[in-house]
Design a protein around this motif. Structure first.
Motif, PDB file in Angstrom:
ATOM      1  N   ARG A 148       5.665  -4.099   2.891  1.00  0.00           N
ATOM      2  CA  ARG A 148       6.120  -3.368   4.070  1.00  0.00           C
ATOM      3  C   ARG A 148       6.308  -4.303   5.266  1.00  0.00           C
ATOM      4  O   ARG A 148       7.269  -4.149   6.038  1.00  0.00           O
ATOM      5  CB  ARG A 148       5.103  -2.282   4.421  1.00  0.00           C
ATOM      6  CG  ARG A 148       5.028  -1.161   3.429  1.00  0.00           C
ATOM      7  CD  ARG A 148       6.342  -0.422   3.309  1.00  0.00           C
ATOM      8  NE  ARG A 148       6.210   0.808   2.565  1.00  0.00           N
ATOM      9  CZ  ARG A 148       7.222   1.606   2.259  1.00  0.00           C
ATOM     10  NH1 ARG A 148       8.447   1.282   2.649  1.00  0.00           N
ATOM     11  NH2 ARG A 148       7.031   2.716   1.571  1.00  0.00           N
ATOM     12  N   MET A 149       5.415  -5.270   5.441  1.00  0.00           N
ATOM     13  CA  MET A 149       5.495  -6.167   6.593  1.00  0.00           C
ATOM     14  C   MET A 149       6.718  -7.063   6.535  1.00  0.00           C
ATOM     15  O   MET A 149       7.433  -7.234   7.530  1.00  0.00           O
ATOM     16  CB  MET A 149       4.221  -7.027   6.671  1.00  0.00           C
ATOM     17  CG  MET A 149       2.978  -6.286   7.096  1.00  0.00           C
ATOM     18  SD  MET A 149       1.504  -7.332   6.992  1.00  0.00           S
ATOM     19  CE  MET A 149       1.976  -8.691   8.087  1.00  0.00           C
ATOM     20  N   HIS A 150       6.973  -7.662   5.358  1.00  0.00           N
ATOM     21  CA  HIS A 150       8.041  -8.653   5.229  1.00  0.00           C
ATOM     22  C   HIS A 150       9.322  -8.080   4.647  1.00  0.00           C
ATOM     23  O   HIS A 150      10.340  -8.774   4.617  1.00  0.00           O
ATOM     24  CB  HIS A 150       7.564  -9.818   4.359  1.00  0.00           C
ATOM     25  CG  HIS A 150       6.358 -10.523   4.904  1.00  0.00           C
ATOM     26  ND1 HIS A 150       6.403 -11.295   6.038  1.00  0.00           N
ATOM     27  CD2 HIS A 150       5.065 -10.556   4.482  1.00  0.00           C
ATOM     28  CE1 HIS A 150       5.199 -11.789   6.296  1.00  0.00           C
ATOM     29  NE2 HIS A 150       4.370 -11.352   5.367  1.00  0.00           N
ATOM     30  N   GLY A 151       9.274  -6.831   4.184  1.00  0.00           N
ATOM     31  CA  GLY A 151      10.465  -6.243   3.586  1.00  0.00           C
ATOM     32  C   GLY A 151      10.657  -6.691   2.155  1.00  0.00           C
ATOM     33  O   GLY A 151      10.043  -7.650   1.684  1.00  0.00           O
ATOM     34  N   VAL A 152      11.524  -5.986   1.463  1.00  0.00           N
ATOM     35  CA  VAL A 152      11.841  -6.317   0.074  1.00  0.00           C
ATOM     36  C   VAL A 152      12.795  -7.495   0.053  1.00  0.00           C
ATOM     37  O   VAL A 152      13.750  -7.549   0.839  1.00  0.00           O
ATOM     38  CB  VAL A 152      12.446  -5.095  -0.639  1.00  0.00           C
ATOM     39  CG1 VAL A 152      12.866  -5.443  -2.048  1.00  0.00           C
ATOM     40  CG2 VAL A 152      11.451  -3.946  -0.660  1.00  0.00           C
ATOM     41  N   VAL A 153      12.564  -8.432  -0.823  1.00  0.00           N
ATOM     42  CA  VAL A 153      13.394  -9.636  -0.878  1.00  0.00           C
ATOM     43  C   VAL A 153      14.823  -9.266  -1.273  1.00  0.00           C
ATOM     44  O   VAL A 153      15.046  -8.469  -2.180  1.00  0.00           O
ATOM     45  CB  VAL A 153      12.803 -10.660  -1.877  1.00  0.00           C
ATOM     46  CG1 VAL A 153      12.844 -10.142  -3.307  1.00  0.00           C
ATOM     47  CG2 VAL A 153      13.517 -11.997  -1.766  1.00  0.00           C
TER      48      VAL A 153
ATOM     49  N   VAL B 262      -3.883  -4.730  -4.739  1.00  0.00           N
ATOM     50  CA  VAL B 262      -2.648  -3.946  -4.819  1.00  0.00           C
ATOM     51  C   VAL B 262      -2.302  -3.359  -3.453  1.00  0.00           C
ATOM     52  O   VAL B 262      -1.127  -3.371  -3.039  1.00  0.00           O
ATOM     53  CB  VAL B 262      -2.783  -2.839  -5.876  1.00  0.00           C
ATOM     54  CG1 VAL B 262      -1.606  -1.866  -5.795  1.00  0.00           C
ATOM     55  CG2 VAL B 262      -2.851  -3.443  -7.271  1.00  0.00           C
ATOM     56  N   ALA B 263      -3.305  -2.856  -2.734  1.00  0.00           N
ATOM     57  CA  ALA B 263      -3.051  -2.319  -1.392  1.00  0.00           C
ATOM     58  C   ALA B 263      -2.535  -3.411  -0.461  1.00  0.00           C
ATOM     59  O   ALA B 263      -1.591  -3.181   0.323  1.00  0.00           O
ATOM     60  CB  ALA B 263      -4.330  -1.699  -0.834  1.00  0.00           C
ATOM     61  N   LEU B 264      -3.129  -4.605  -0.536  1.00  0.00           N
ATOM     62  CA  LEU B 264      -2.661  -5.722   0.276  1.00  0.00           C
ATOM     63  C   LEU B 264      -1.235  -6.093  -0.092  1.00  0.00           C
ATOM     64  O   LEU B 264      -0.409  -6.392   0.790  1.00  0.00           O
ATOM     65  CB  LEU B 264      -3.594  -6.925   0.094  1.00  0.00           C
ATOM     66  CG  LEU B 264      -3.206  -8.204   0.842  1.00  0.00           C
ATOM     67  CD1 LEU B 264      -3.155  -7.955   2.343  1.00  0.00           C
ATOM     68  CD2 LEU B 264      -4.179  -9.328   0.523  1.00  0.00           C
ATOM     69  N   HIS B 265      -0.919  -6.047  -1.381  1.00  0.00           N
ATOM     70  CA  HIS B 265       0.438  -6.359  -1.843  1.00  0.00           C
ATOM     71  C   HIS B 265       1.443  -5.375  -1.253  1.00  0.00           C
ATOM     72  O   HIS B 265       2.509  -5.769  -0.761  1.00  0.00           O
ATOM     73  CB  HIS B 265       0.472  -6.321  -3.371  1.00  0.00           C
ATOM     74  CG  HIS B 265       1.820  -6.599  -3.949  1.00  0.00           C
ATOM     75  ND1 HIS B 265       2.380  -7.866  -3.990  1.00  0.00           N
ATOM     76  CD2 HIS B 265       2.743  -5.764  -4.512  1.00  0.00           C
ATOM     77  CE1 HIS B 265       3.576  -7.807  -4.555  1.00  0.00           C
ATOM     78  NE2 HIS B 265       3.814  -6.547  -4.873  1.00  0.00           N
ATOM     79  N   VAL B 266       1.115  -4.090  -1.278  1.00  0.00           N
ATOM     80  CA  VAL B 266       2.023  -3.067  -0.748  1.00  0.00           C
ATOM     81  C   VAL B 266       2.210  -3.250   0.758  1.00  0.00           C
ATOM     82  O   VAL B 266       3.335  -3.144   1.280  1.00  0.00           O
ATOM     83  CB  VAL B 266       1.497  -1.662  -1.081  1.00  0.00           C
ATOM     84  CG1 VAL B 266       2.346  -0.595  -0.387  1.00  0.00           C
ATOM     85  CG2 VAL B 266       1.492  -1.429  -2.586  1.00  0.00           C
TER      86      VAL B 266
ATOM     87  N   VAL C  63       5.626 -15.659   0.257  1.00  0.00           N
ATOM     88  CA  VAL C  63       4.783 -16.350  -0.733  1.00  0.00           C
ATOM     89  C   VAL C  63       3.507 -15.561  -0.997  1.00  0.00           C
ATOM     90  O   VAL C  63       3.096 -15.371  -2.142  1.00  0.00           O
ATOM     91  CB  VAL C  63       4.460 -17.783  -0.261  1.00  0.00           C
ATOM     92  CG1 VAL C  63       3.483 -18.452  -1.228  1.00  0.00           C
ATOM     93  CG2 VAL C  63       5.733 -18.616  -0.153  1.00  0.00           C
ATOM     94  N   LEU C  64       2.861 -15.091   0.073  1.00  0.00           N
ATOM     95  CA  LEU C  64       1.612 -14.352  -0.092  1.00  0.00           C
ATOM     96  C   LEU C  64       1.849 -13.032  -0.821  1.00  0.00           C
ATOM     97  O   LEU C  64       0.992 -12.578  -1.594  1.00  0.00           O
ATOM     98  CB  LEU C  64       0.967 -14.103   1.271  1.00  0.00           C
ATOM     99  CG  LEU C  64      -0.446 -13.501   1.253  1.00  0.00           C
ATOM    100  CD1 LEU C  64      -1.387 -14.383   0.442  1.00  0.00           C
ATOM    101  CD2 LEU C  64      -0.974 -13.298   2.657  1.00  0.00           C
ATOM    102  N   THR C  65       2.994 -12.424  -0.610  1.00  0.00           N
ATOM    103  CA  THR C  65       3.327 -11.197  -1.347  1.00  0.00           C
ATOM    104  C   THR C  65       3.393 -11.478  -2.843  1.00  0.00           C
ATOM    105  O   THR C  65       2.869 -10.709  -3.662  1.00  0.00           O
ATOM    106  CB  THR C  65       4.670 -10.631  -0.857  1.00  0.00           C
ATOM    107  OG1 THR C  65       4.641 -10.490   0.565  1.00  0.00           O
ATOM    108  CG2 THR C  65       4.963  -9.288  -1.499  1.00  0.00           C
TER     109      THR C  65
END
Length: 234
Positions: A202-207, A194-198, A121-123
């Motif tokens: 990386r942390m949660h992986g691509v959906v 944008v940096a936080l989004h990237v 969700v945060l992503t």
């Protein structure tokens, strides 16, 4: 012989630190493991155009910031009197157009993929927030054209901002104030989001795709499996 501030095992295999620097390092390593931040392989479904548009938006943003630094260092009227300035200003504008085209395609694609699934969700929120902040940043950029169009846009917007009660501290008719918003605060906000989004990606992986298995671990990876290859050669 161990030192006074060396990590001590917590009993679950993870070290327990006694200093705030050690605790900060432990917190970062638990949430940002290097194998996730800089992975060697990615799932097969990452080979999709929707992620190409996402990286295209990041690449356009890098050029926007770089060309914006050049324009800011030479002043808000430089591109009116310099051929090189006009070139830099034009490529700055076109990179902004490409950025919005790429990010809109990427966001719409991720919307239909329900990218907020699996604790992401945060992503999704940071992606949308980057888009919204970018709109405000682009608006302040249009106000810095120092021509009739920018003046007309500024005073039309000033009436609207005054009507909602924020015109006192966001004065779009003040060129100096808008210049500071455009070259310092708003670009910094966009870059941080944008940096936080990237990092969250990386942390949660691509959906995974909607039709894929529920667990990311059940999906195949782009990296070849030696065992599978040896079986196929028999």
């Amino acid at each position: 012989m161990t030192g006074e501030h060396d990590p001590v095992s917590r009993g679950d295999g993870e070290p327990r630190f006694s200093t705030w620097t050690g605790k900060a390092r432990g917190w970062a390593l638990r949430r940002l493991p290097p194998d996730k931040l800089l992975p060697e392989g990615q799932p097969s479904y990452v080979s999709s155009w929707i992620y190409v548009f996402g990286m295209g938006a990041v690449a356009a943003l890098v050029y926007i910031i770089g060309s914006g630094v050049v324009l800011a260092l030479n002043g808000p009227t430089w591109f009116h009197v310099s051929g090189l300035g006009r070139f830099i200003n034009s490529t700055h504008l076109w990179s902004v157009e490409l950025f919005f085209m790429f990010i809109v395609i990427h966001l719409w694609g991720k919307f239909w993929m329900a990218a907020w699934r699996g604790g992401r969700v945060l992503t999704w929120i940071t992606g949308m927030l980057a888009f919204v902040v970018s709109i405000v940043t682009a608006f302040t950029g249009y106000l810095l054209q120092t021509n009739f169009d920018s003046q007309w846009i500024a005073f039309q917007a000033k009436d609207a901002l005054n009507a909602v009660g924020i015109g006192a501290w966001f004065n779009v008719a003040d060129l100096g104030q808008i210049l500071m918003w455009h070259i310092t605060l708003l670009p910094l906000a966009v870059a941080v989001v944008v940096a936080l989004h990237v990092v969250l990606v990386r942390m949660h992986g691509v959906v995974p795709p909607l039709e894929a298995a529920a667990s990311d671990a059940q999906l195949s990876s782009t990296a070849p499996n030696p065992a599978t290859e040896s079986e196929s050669l028999k």
